[in-house]
Motif scaffolding. Sequence first.
Motif, PDB file in Angstrom:
ATOM      1  N   HIS A   1      56.324 -51.121  20.305  1.00  0.00           N
ATOM      2  CA  HIS A   1      57.551 -50.658  21.180  1.00  0.00           C
ATOM      3  C   HIS A   1      57.448 -49.245  21.187  1.00  0.00           C
ATOM      4  N   MET A   2      57.149 -48.471  20.017  1.00  0.00           N
ATOM      5  CA  MET A   2      56.969 -47.072  19.984  1.00  0.00           C
ATOM      6  C   MET A   2      55.805 -46.489  20.507  1.00  0.00           C
ATOM      7  N   GLY A   3      54.544 -47.384  20.296  1.00  0.00           N
ATOM      8  CA  GLY A   3      53.298 -46.978  20.809  1.00  0.00           C
ATOM      9  C   GLY A   3      53.206 -47.102  22.524  1.00  0.00           C
ATOM     10  N   ASN A   4      54.318 -47.720  22.926  1.00  0.00           N
ATOM     11  CA  ASN A   4      54.415 -47.781  24.450  1.00  0.00           C
ATOM     12  C   ASN A   4      55.434 -46.772  24.889  1.00  0.00           C
ATOM     13  N   GLY A   5      56.080 -45.933  24.267  1.00  0.00           N
ATOM     14  CA  GLY A   5      56.861 -45.003  24.699  1.00  0.00           C
ATOM     15  C   GLY A   5      58.129 -45.020  24.326  1.00  0.00           C
ATOM     16  N   MET A   6      58.650 -45.746  23.447  1.00  0.00           N
ATOM     17  CA  MET A   6      60.162 -46.127  22.980  1.00  0.00           C
ATOM     18  C   MET A   6      60.603 -45.283  22.100  1.00  0.00           C
ATOM     19  N   TYR A   7      60.654 -43.820  22.076  1.00  0.00           N
ATOM     20  CA  TYR A   7      60.901 -42.997  21.146  1.00  0.00           C
ATOM     21  C   TYR A   7      61.609 -41.674  21.778  1.00  0.00           C
ATOM     22  N   GLY A   8      62.003 -40.719  20.887  1.00  0.00           N
ATOM     23  CA  GLY A   8      62.690 -39.456  21.464  1.00  0.00           C
ATOM     24  C   GLY A   8      63.072 -38.702  20.295  1.00  0.00           C
ATOM     25  N   ALA A   9      63.593 -37.535  20.402  1.00  0.00           N
ATOM     26  CA  ALA A   9      64.325 -36.559  19.535  1.00  0.00           C
ATOM     27  C   ALA A   9      65.652 -36.301  19.515  1.00  0.00           C
ATOM     28  N   VAL A  10      66.179 -35.934  18.273  1.00  0.00           N
ATOM     29  CA  VAL A  10      67.470 -35.453  18.361  1.00  0.00           C
ATOM     30  C   VAL A  10      67.486 -34.153  17.509  1.00  0.00           C
ATOM     31  N   ILE A  11      68.130 -33.090  18.050  1.00  0.00           N
ATOM     32  CA  ILE A  11      68.216 -31.848  17.595  1.00  0.00           C
ATOM     33  C   ILE A  11      69.383 -31.466  16.984  1.00  0.00           C
ATOM     34  N   ILE A  12      69.706 -31.107  15.803  1.00  0.00           N
ATOM     35  CA  ILE A  12      70.926 -30.819  15.394  1.00  0.00           C
ATOM     36  C   ILE A  12      70.700 -29.579  14.657  1.00  0.00           C
ATOM     37  N   ASP A  13      71.253 -28.525  15.013  1.00  0.00           N
ATOM     38  CA  ASP A  13      71.158 -27.073  14.739  1.00  0.00           C
ATOM     39  C   ASP A  13      71.858 -26.807  13.268  1.00  0.00           C
ATOM     40  N   PRO A  14      70.844 -26.246  12.393  1.00  0.00           N
ATOM     41  CA  PRO A  14      71.310 -25.668  11.207  1.00  0.00           C
ATOM     42  C   PRO A  14      72.520 -24.650  11.215  1.00  0.00           C
TER      43      PRO A  14
END
Length: 881
Positions: A721-734
């Motif tokens: 699932h991850m190898g086929n594109g199911m991932y992303g990013a969450v950015i939480i500012d310090p």
Amino acid sequence: MTTIASGPTRTGDASGPAKYPNRFRVSGVKARHLRAHVLVVGWLGLAVLAVMVQEALPVARWLAAHMFLLGAVTTAILIWSEHFAVALLHAKIPDERWSTARLATANLAVAGLLIGVWRATPVLTAISAALLVAAATAHLVTLVRLERGALGGRLKPIVTYYRAATAALIAGAVLGWLLSGGGAGGPDRYAGLRLAHIHVTLLGWIGLPVLGTLFMLWPTVLGVRMKDRTTKVSRWVLWLTGSGLLVAVAALALGWRWPAVAGLALYVEGAALAVHLFVRTVRGNRPVSAAAAWMLAAATCWLLIAVAADLAWLVARPLAEAHAEIDALLPVLLIGFVAQILIGALTYLLPVVLSSGPKDRAALRALLERGWPVRLVALNAGIALAALPLPDPAAVTGMLLAAAAGAAFLALAVPVLVRSGRRTSPEAGTGGASRHPALWGTAAGVVLTVLAVLVANSGGDAGDPAVASAAGNGAATSTRTIEVTLAGMRIRPARIEVAAGTALRLKITNADAQRHDLKVEDGPSTPMLGKGDRDTLDLGTITEDREAWCTLPGHRAAGMTMDIVVKDTAKDGTTRHADGHDGHSAATTSSGLDLAADFSDNWQARDADLAPAPGGTVHKVELHAAHTTVEVAPGVKQQMWTFGGTAPGPTLHGKVGDVFEITLVNDDTGMGHGIDFHAGALAPDKPMRTLDPGERLVYRFRAEKAGAWLYHCSTSPMLQHMGNGMYGAVIIDPPGLAKVDHEYVLVSSELYLGTPGSTAQVTKMRQNTPDAWVFNGVANQYAKEPLEMKAGERARFWVVAAGPSDGIAFHVVGTVFDTVYKEGTYLLKPNQAGGSQVLDLAAAQGGFVETTFPAAGHYAFVDHAMRHAEAGAHGMVEVSK
């Protein structure tokens, strides 16, 4: 040329040569012209031969054009520009020995260029190009020196045309050498360099002396007086065409389209001004040579048609498309303009120079003009058929008609030369032909050498399946068929890997507007393929690495190559090549991805800018899980499993304490999906469960900690699932994060091509042998579409290693990081003395680095695990002033 006087005079009358013998012939001049024109006729014969065999011999079309232009036409211009310069300036005839040496050097250089480029011998090509430049420079020096102490005349400005043309020949030789691979042209600049080479050669080296000579030759052939305005108009025409050509050629070589359009427009204006004068010169009386007059007129019309169409195409199309389209104009320029000018001029001039008196001149002219109306119609009809967008049979018929007309002229010119040679031979003691064996030897040597190369290379293994089958030493263990496409100066795939002992078959399709072929090292080759043409090559058993390429001159240097690599599996499980090394090139991956190819027309790079965190403390987002077709590498589209229609999914941005309410909807009709946010802390049982097709759930978490976090599909097998594109990013500012000029998000991951979930793809995932490594889901995208900023600006790069198996060593070439934040803590701050070169992250880790770009330039960013960088994990920051 017959008579050239200082004032208006009737030119072209039969008594001219008899009344002014010193202006036309001195001892040995006739013999010199006779010897030199043996070379012209020899090159023309070879060019016609190459046209006749163009479908059987891979490079015959290129050879025909260059035998004609560099061989026949260059020799003729070198002869007649010196001859006319002497007459126009009333100058002393140069030393015959030096003239002969220049002509011999030029012809030997041409023969060396033809053989060197065709046989891909860079040393021979470079030496030959240098010899041609040397011969042209010597010719230019001679033209300059002729004016010193000369009496001059009203048509003295025409000699300046010859000087400008010789400078164009030097430029054309240098550009031709660059195109052949001797310089740093490269694939991106090939179109502009080729257009510059074609324009400076056809419109400069040939066009300028033709226009200049016509100011005197046209009224001479018509048997009328020159117009009083001829000198003034000739100066204006030279200024317009010369300056316009200089601007156009320089702009084309640099890839500047609109300055090239402006320069070409000036050239068209100058040519039109000259033609206007020529039309006003026409009178109702019978011309001295009707055949020459009609051919000169038709050739000039074709020149105007060609340059006008060339200008229109350059206005309407970018250089890359104009580069492909100009091939349709080449028959018009080469045959309609250049060949017809040469035949028309020689029809008039050869009897003038080679005859012994008025009766002999009339006899020679009658011989050269036999059947001229039929030849004129055949030649021009052939040009029209070859140039118009008609089916292939019409184009082939047109080329054959034109070739037949050219061959007919050669059949008439040879007896003229033989007849004149017999009369000249008794003058052996006073400057006759037998006193100068060097040029005769050069003529015979050049023609026979090139002919021998033609014959030697027209047979052999080209396209012979028996030869291909003999390439291997053992029996094939399997047979593999690969579809190969030729287009856009590329061969796709650019790399083929096969197991040792595989019987390989290539099915080749030319999808390009211009013709290409494919030659396999030590193996077969296709014929020249037009657009849509197909051919199949059987390479037999493959036991060692080979290269394949397009044989058209310059195409191999421009990037039309393909590697056929034999792989074997070592005891440690790694893949090694037959030559004992492993790894990847910067242009291709192990799977054959061509990272230097072009993306599709509507492709856009993913925006790497981090959007500001939305207002409020609760962020609601709806994500849909679905299958989506995505362009994951240049020209390569792949079905991916996505969140929100992209791989990686949308980047979420917030501050410490913010609440994220994510609604996940499974729109996938064939499988279940779930989601896991590393930025939240909660029991995974319910929010991370797998949703069946059509189901939805609300995933709610509070971002208690700052950092660059990963989210991904939580459904097993997660590798797929991850190898086929199911991932992303969450950015939480310090807290207290300082503002910068630019913030970018780069999610690194592996790319596995193939049908999602297939055995082949899953095997690659389990063996950790991806097809590429990527930033934000697409290989090489930020090399094609760089990130842009200005010198002195500060940038923050957020990096998340999505894996699923590999981490990253993030590095920016040319900068030092003064801030490093990794996994929730600062490792380096700006007020510290030290610096950092790499942000190293294991799979699923994240952080950011900051730097200031000191000056304008191109700063590459890479995964410093160089195997990853060379296989797609690289991009560019383009910094302007």
